[in-house]
Write a protein that holds these residues in place. Structure first.
Motif, PDB file in Angstrom:
ATOM      1  N   ALA A  69       0.842  -1.191   0.000  1.00 29.60           N
ATOM      2  CA  ALA A  69       0.000   0.000   0.000  1.00 29.60           C
ATOM      3  C   ALA A  69       0.882   1.248   0.000  1.00 29.60           C
ATOM      4  CB  ALA A  69      -0.926  -0.004   1.211  1.00 29.60           C
ATOM      5  N   ASP A  70       0.294   2.360  -0.400  1.00 27.66           N
ATOM      6  CA  ASP A  70       1.069   3.586  -0.584  1.00 27.66           C
ATOM      7  C   ASP A  70       1.152   4.456   0.663  1.00 27.66           C
ATOM      8  OD1 ASP A  70      -1.442   4.786  -0.360  1.00 27.66           O
ATOM      9  OD2 ASP A  70      -1.729   4.745  -2.526  1.00 27.66           O
ATOM     10  N   GLY A  71       0.637   3.989   1.767  1.00 24.83           N
ATOM     11  CA  GLY A  71       0.707   4.766   2.993  1.00 24.83           C
ATOM     12  C   GLY A  71      -0.514   5.614   3.265  1.00 24.83           C
ATOM     13  N   LYS A  72      -1.489   5.622   2.347  1.00 24.58           N
ATOM     14  CA  LYS A  72      -2.702   6.419   2.540  1.00 24.58           C
ATOM     15  C   LYS A  72      -3.803   5.621   3.226  1.00 24.58           C
ATOM     16  CE  LYS A  72      -1.986   9.715  -1.211  1.00 24.58           C
ATOM     17  NZ  LYS A  72      -1.943  10.887  -0.306  1.00 24.58           N
ATOM     18  N   GLY A  73      -3.527   4.362   3.509  1.00 26.45           N
ATOM     19  CA  GLY A  73      -4.480   3.561   4.262  1.00 26.45           C
ATOM     20  C   GLY A  73      -5.396   2.708   3.425  1.00 26.45           C
ATOM     21  N   GLY A  74      -5.313   2.826   2.097  1.00 30.65           N
ATOM     22  CA  GLY A  74      -6.202   2.068   1.230  1.00 30.65           C
ATOM     23  C   GLY A  74      -5.523   0.874   0.596  1.00 30.65           C
ATOM     24  N   ASN A  75      -6.270   0.229  -0.310  1.00 30.59           N
ATOM     25  CA  ASN A  75      -5.719  -0.862  -1.093  1.00 30.59           C
ATOM     26  C   ASN A  75      -4.880  -0.299  -2.231  1.00 30.59           C
ATOM     27  OD1 ASN A  75      -7.210  -2.946   0.341  1.00 30.59           O
ATOM     28  ND2 ASN A  75      -9.029  -2.192  -0.735  1.00 30.59           N
ATOM     29  N   THR A  77     -15.007   3.313   1.327  1.00 28.86           N
ATOM     30  CA  THR A  77     -15.889   3.891   0.311  1.00 28.86           C
ATOM     31  C   THR A  77     -15.608   3.398  -1.100  1.00 28.86           C
ATOM     32  OG1 THR A  77     -14.436   5.758  -0.202  1.00 28.86           O
ATOM     33  CG2 THR A  77     -15.930   5.999   1.688  1.00 28.86           C
ATOM     34  N   GLY A  78     -14.423   2.864  -1.340  1.00 33.58           N
ATOM     35  CA  GLY A  78     -14.056   2.438  -2.687  1.00 33.58           C
ATOM     36  C   GLY A  78     -13.536   3.557  -3.559  1.00 33.58           C
ATOM     37  N   GLU A  79     -13.507   4.790  -3.054  1.00 32.54           N
ATOM     38  CA  GLU A  79     -13.065   5.910  -3.877  1.00 32.54           C
ATOM     39  C   GLU A  79     -11.614   5.724  -4.297  1.00 32.54           C
ATOM     40  OE1 GLU A  79     -13.258  10.773  -4.081  1.00 32.54           O
ATOM     41  OE2 GLU A  79     -13.890   9.721  -2.267  1.00 32.54           O
ATOM     42  N   LEU A  80     -11.325   6.092  -5.552  1.00 29.83           N
ATOM     43  CA  LEU A  80      -9.999   5.927  -6.132  1.00 29.83           C
ATOM     44  C   LEU A  80      -9.258   7.264  -6.148  1.00 29.83           C
ATOM     45  CD1 LEU A  80     -10.944   3.711  -9.222  1.00 29.83           C
ATOM     46  CD2 LEU A  80     -10.319   2.955  -6.904  1.00 29.83           C
ATOM     47  N   THR A  81      -7.996   7.241  -5.725  1.00 24.69           N
ATOM     48  CA  THR A  81      -7.173   8.440  -5.709  1.00 24.69           C
ATOM     49  C   THR A  81      -5.826   8.134  -6.352  1.00 24.69           C
ATOM     50  OG1 THR A  81      -8.192   9.178  -3.639  1.00 24.69           O
ATOM     51  CG2 THR A  81      -6.104  10.212  -4.272  1.00 24.69           C
ATOM     52  N   PRO A  82      -5.435   8.871  -7.414  1.00 23.18           N
ATOM     53  CA  PRO A  82      -4.126   8.646  -8.015  1.00 23.18           C
ATOM     54  C   PRO A  82      -3.024   9.151  -7.081  1.00 23.18           C
ATOM     55  CG  PRO A  82      -5.206  10.514  -9.060  1.00 23.18           C
ATOM     56  CD  PRO A  82      -6.200   9.910  -8.120  1.00 23.18           C
ATOM     57  N   VAL A  83      -1.953   8.384  -6.968  1.00 22.86           N
ATOM     58  CA  VAL A  83      -0.867   8.745  -6.056  1.00 22.86           C
ATOM     59  C   VAL A  83       0.404   9.069  -6.828  1.00 22.86           C
ATOM     60  CG1 VAL A  83       0.513   8.001  -4.076  1.00 22.86           C
ATOM     61  CG2 VAL A  83      -1.885   7.293  -4.265  1.00 22.86           C
ATOM     62  N   THR A  84       0.879   8.136  -7.626  1.00 24.46           N
ATOM     63  CA  THR A  84       2.058   8.373  -8.453  1.00 24.46           C
ATOM     64  C   THR A  84       1.786   7.876  -9.862  1.00 24.46           C
ATOM     65  OG1 THR A  84       3.063   6.228  -7.922  1.00 24.46           O
ATOM     66  CG2 THR A  84       3.605   8.092  -6.486  1.00 24.46           C
ATOM     67  N   SER A 131       2.424   6.784 -25.943  1.00 26.97           N
ATOM     68  CA  SER A 131       2.907   6.322 -24.641  1.00 26.97           C
ATOM     69  C   SER A 131       1.803   5.631 -23.857  1.00 26.97           C
ATOM     70  CB  SER A 131       3.443   7.500 -23.825  1.00 26.97           C
ATOM     71  OG  SER A 131       2.391   8.383 -23.455  1.00 26.97           O
ATOM     72  N   MET A 132       2.229   4.948 -22.804  1.00 26.01           N
ATOM     73  CA  MET A 132       1.335   4.413 -21.781  1.00 26.01           C
ATOM     74  C   MET A 132       1.859   4.874 -20.432  1.00 26.01           C
ATOM     75  SD  MET A 132       0.531   0.428 -22.652  1.00 26.01           S
ATOM     76  CE  MET A 132       0.285  -0.152 -24.332  1.00 26.01           C
ATOM     77  N   SER A 133       0.960   4.983 -19.470  1.00 28.40           N
ATOM     78  CA  SER A 133       1.367   5.303 -18.101  1.00 28.40           C
ATOM     79  C   SER A 133       0.901   4.217 -17.156  1.00 28.40           C
ATOM     80  CB  SER A 133       0.787   6.654 -17.660  1.00 28.40           C
ATOM     81  OG  SER A 133      -0.631   6.600 -17.572  1.00 28.40           O
ATOM     82  N   LEU A 134       1.627   4.097 -16.058  1.00 30.04           N
ATOM     83  CA  LEU A 134       1.228   3.239 -14.948  1.00 30.04           C
ATOM     84  C   LEU A 134       0.999   4.136 -13.735  1.00 30.04           C
ATOM     85  CD1 LEU A 134       0.813   0.560 -13.445  1.00 30.04           C
ATOM     86  CD2 LEU A 134       3.290   0.490 -13.081  1.00 30.04           C
ATOM     87  N   THR A 135      -0.238   4.179 -13.267  1.00 31.35           N
ATOM     88  CA  THR A 135      -0.593   5.001 -12.111  1.00 31.35           C
ATOM     89  C   THR A 135      -0.847   4.094 -10.918  1.00 31.35           C
ATOM     90  OG1 THR A 135      -1.691   6.550 -13.610  1.00 31.35           O
ATOM     91  CG2 THR A 135      -2.121   6.808 -11.266  1.00 31.35           C
ATOM     92  N   THR A 136      -0.224   4.418  -9.796  1.00 24.42           N
ATOM     93  CA  THR A 136      -0.577   3.728  -8.559  1.00 24.42           C
ATOM     94  C   THR A 136      -1.802   4.427  -7.986  1.00 24.42           C
ATOM     95  OG1 THR A 136       0.980   5.098  -7.320  1.00 24.42           O
ATOM     96  CG2 THR A 136       1.754   2.956  -8.057  1.00 24.42           C
ATOM     97  N   ILE A 137      -2.780   3.635  -7.621  1.00 25.82           N
ATOM     98  CA  ILE A 137      -4.075   4.137  -7.158  1.00 25.82           C
ATOM     99  C   ILE A 137      -4.313   3.681  -5.724  1.00 25.82           C
ATOM    100  CG2 ILE A 137      -6.576   4.008  -7.509  1.00 25.82           C
ATOM    101  CD1 ILE A 137      -5.355   5.477  -9.781  1.00 25.82           C
TER     102      ILE A 137
END
Length: 720
Positions: free
Chosen positions: A145-151, A184-191, A172-178
């Protein structure tokens, strides 16, 4: 839905980024409710049906310039009751946004550095795509996990092209960690980081893509360069400028046979990636490849005019590095509603990625594979395919059949008798329960119409023109034989194809500018299927609708519902239905090039364009996001189970704007909200709603002078 602001502040959380109200409780709250078993709620009630309640098409300039939804999901239970789950659209990022320090849509060279636009030498700026396309959202086992407490989730996204530098600047393509909020299931982009394609020579125009059953991302390389035209004049394709920009070397010439394949991206637990191009899957205008439930059979979209329906059967499950490539022959049965046909399969050949890559590496040219003639001649076959689009007379040189099959799949397929008459073949999806596949044909016209002049070398497809396009249903069967009589080693072979969701052309534009019926799908492109919801999602790329839409088509009930509207001139891309990912469901959906080539009526055009410029950085940015609020089956059942829970009446009624009338010793109570009235009696399950008798799951009770009522009764009052 209820508008209880005080109650929301105390108890409601945004389900999937949205307060999804059933009984004043969001679906997210039920995600991990142990009281709700898989088959039925804790009161024995099961889900009977699920349907989408669609939204109207936008009619004002402001709405025509934004990305939004007002649709909902209606769940009907076995006891006859129903609940509504409203949907919303959630933005993750614009293609021009920085996520973790990286511009999402930036084009990068072989070293991973931004490719600079030096049109103004004194102020060079990086090339940034306004055209995000495919999405794959998935969980990688073992990823921290990215430290924000989610999956921790991973999102792979395509950036198909850059408008002002189409094809000449590498894509190009990108890889975003979410971060996925566990509640709540809400998705937040991190990197976000750009995926490295330097090991495979860069990435050619990546259109749509898909997630494999083994959790890797299949990309695409669309509109392959014409190797015949390139050999005659290297300036006639994008190949030269593409490699020069990618390697930063103006002496590079390039090789068109290096591009036009399916790349597979593997994301590892440490967030690193690896990329492989699958040369054995054939070279053509790959819209996408979609893997069947056997983990071996792959169907493709082949975008363009005079294209072909291909199928690949891998030698081994979960391994696309070796297999057999087939092309279909259309044997027509009818011409109406997009037509119908039996499909006969022609084997083009078997190869490994290594074998085909060796042809590329040795610098094989078109003239090494084919002999040509300018007119009909003995031993030459007349064909007409994309990318040439011209009548050609070709002969395969001795011993070059395998090279022809995998480097010139469409030309070789036409020579051996496959049908090269499909037009704008786009998305592909599978329905494993019904053993069906679906393919979008954006425009059913041109080579798909009857050749009345007799000018084409073949005329297998002779269907009635539908410029608004058709989504086709393909019946999948096993124990099939190819044209030569050899068995096809797959249980997912399309044997019959027919129109399913059909567009409707208008004789003249309507008042808003639509050239096709806005209440039907026009120019279907992206497809994705939700097994849990029994729904085929269809995204448009239409020049006939003022606004492109995303639609939900229930394959069992045949109901079509509009669930998302994009800004005028924008294409709906990146469509991907994600069922029950850590207890939450999503429909990923992007937009690209908002405001491009609008067909809005003149009376609205200036206002729409102004709004689009405000919303999307003067048309310079696309947007990546998702449709939220879709309940999982578990959430549907938990919502029903919660219906019987008791809530304190006076506070909930007050916060909901309702008034209460108490009579007969505080036993008979009337709750009034607008024109609706609910009459209850403490201790009795029998109640009256707007004059109709209803039965409550539990009788209201008086606890220390406060009346408690089951939440479901209030839901019926506020949502009759």
């Amino acid at each position: 839905m209820l508008n209880w602001k005080k109650w929301r502040k105390k108890a409601l959380l945004p389900a999937l980024g949205l307060a999804v109200l059933t009984v004043g409780i969001p679906a997210a709250v039920y995600a991990k409710n142990p009281a709700a078993p898989q088959g039925s709620s804790n009161n024995g009630v099961a889900v009977k049906s699920v349907e989408f309640v669609g939204m109207p098409a936008p009619s004002t300039a402001a709405d025509m310039a934004k990305l939004y939804t007002t649709a909902s999901v209606k769940v009907t239970y076995s006891d006859g009751s129903s609940k509504s789950f409203p949907l919303s659209y959630k933005k993750l990022f614009k293609s021009t946004d920085k996520v973790g320090g990286t511009i999402a849509g930036v084009a990068v060279d072989a070293k991973g550095s931004p490719i600079m636009d030096t049109t103004n030498p004194s102020q060079p700026v990086p090339y940034v795509s306004e055209d995000p396309d495919a999405n794959s959202l998935f969980s990688v086992p073992g990823m921290k996990a990215d430290g924000k407490g989610g999956n921790a989730l991973s999102l792979v996204t395509h950036y198909e092209y850059i408008n002002r530098a189409y094809g000449t600047v590498p894509a190009s393509m990108s890889l975003t960690t979410i971060d996925q909020n566990k509640t709540t299931g809400e998705l937040t982009p991190v990197t976000l980081k750009k995926i490295d394609f330097s090991g495979v020579g860069g990435l050619w125009i990546p259109c749509n893509g898909s997630l494999t059953p083994w959790n890797t991302h299949l990309g695409s390389e669309e509109y392959e360069g014409d190797a015949r035209a390139f050999e005659a004049d290297p300036t006639k394709t994008y190949t030269g400028s593409f490699v020069q920009n990618y390697y930063g070397d103006t002496t590079k010439v390039g090789n068109p046979y290096a591009y036009g394949y399916i790349p597979e991206v593997t994301v590892k637990a440490d967030n690193s990636t690896s990329v492989a191009k699958h040369y054995s899957m054939g070279r053509f205008s790959h819209e996408l490849g979609k893997v069947a439930p056997d983990f071996r059979t792959v169907l493709f979209g082949d975008d363009g005019g005079n294209t072909m329906l291909f199928m690949y059967v891998a030698d081994k499950a979960k391994d696309l590095s070796a297999g057999t490539l087939y092309a279909a022959k259309w044997v027509q049965k009818s011409a109406d509603n997009g037509g119908s046909a039996d499909l006969q399969w022609i084997k083009l050949g078997h190869a490994t990625d290594k074998e085909v890559k060796a042809y590329v590496d040795q610098g094989l040219k078109f003239s090494d594979i084919f002999e040509t003639s300018d007119a009909a001649a003995a031993g030459f076959t007349a064909i007409k395919t994309y990318p040439s689009g011209k009548l050609e007379y070709l002969k395969v040189k001795p011993g070059m059949e395998k090279a022809a099959a995998f480097l010139e799949s469409r030309r070789y397929g036409a020579i051996v008798g496959a049908t090269a008459e499909f037009n704008k073949m786009e998305g592909v999806a599978f329905d494993t329960k019904s053993n069906k596949a679906y393919i979008a044909m954006s425009y059913v016209e041109k080579a798909m119409e009857k050749d009345t002049k007799g000018a084409d070398p073949a005329d297998d497809i002779q269907v009635n023109k539908i410029s608004a396009g058709v989504t086709y249903e393909l019946t999948l069967t096993g124990k099939q034989k190819d044209k030569a009589g050899s068995s096809i080693d797959s249980a997912y072979v399309p044997s019959f194809m027919q129109g399913l969701v059909v567009g409707e052309d208008l004789a003249a534009p309507d008042a808003l500018g639509n050239k096709a019926n806005p209440d039907k799908v026009a120019n279907p492109d992206n497809l994705s299927f939700s097994q849990e919801l029994r729904t085929l999602f269809i995204g448009e790329d239409s020049s006939l609708h003022v606004n492109n839409f995303v639609w939900a088509y229930n394959v069992d009930t045949k109901k079509l519902s509009r669930v998302l509207s994009t800004p005028a001139g924008a294409e709906a891309t990146g469509l991907s239905a994600v069922d029950n990912l850590n207890g939450f469901s999503y429909v990923m959906s992007n937009i690209q090039h908002p405001g491009d080539e609008m067909i809005v009526a003149d009376s609205l055009k200036a206002d729409v364009e102004n709004y689009i410029n405000q919303n999307f950085d003067n048309k310079s940015s696309g947007l990546v996001g998702y449709l939220s609020g879709l309940p999982t089956k578990q959430q549907m059942l938990a919502a029903k189970a919660d219906e019987a829970k008791l809530v304190e009446l006076r506070e909930k009624a007050k916060n909901g704007g309702a008034s209460i009338i108490v009579t007969k010793g505080a036993k008979d109570i009337v709750i009034v909200k607008g024109s609706h009235k609910l009459s209850i009696r403490v201790g009795s399950k029998t109640a009256t709603l707007d004059g109709k008798t209803i039965t409550l799951p539990k009788a209201p009770v008086n606890k220390q002078g406060r009346v408690w009522i089951n939440a479901g009764a209030l839901d019926q009052l506020f949502n009759p």
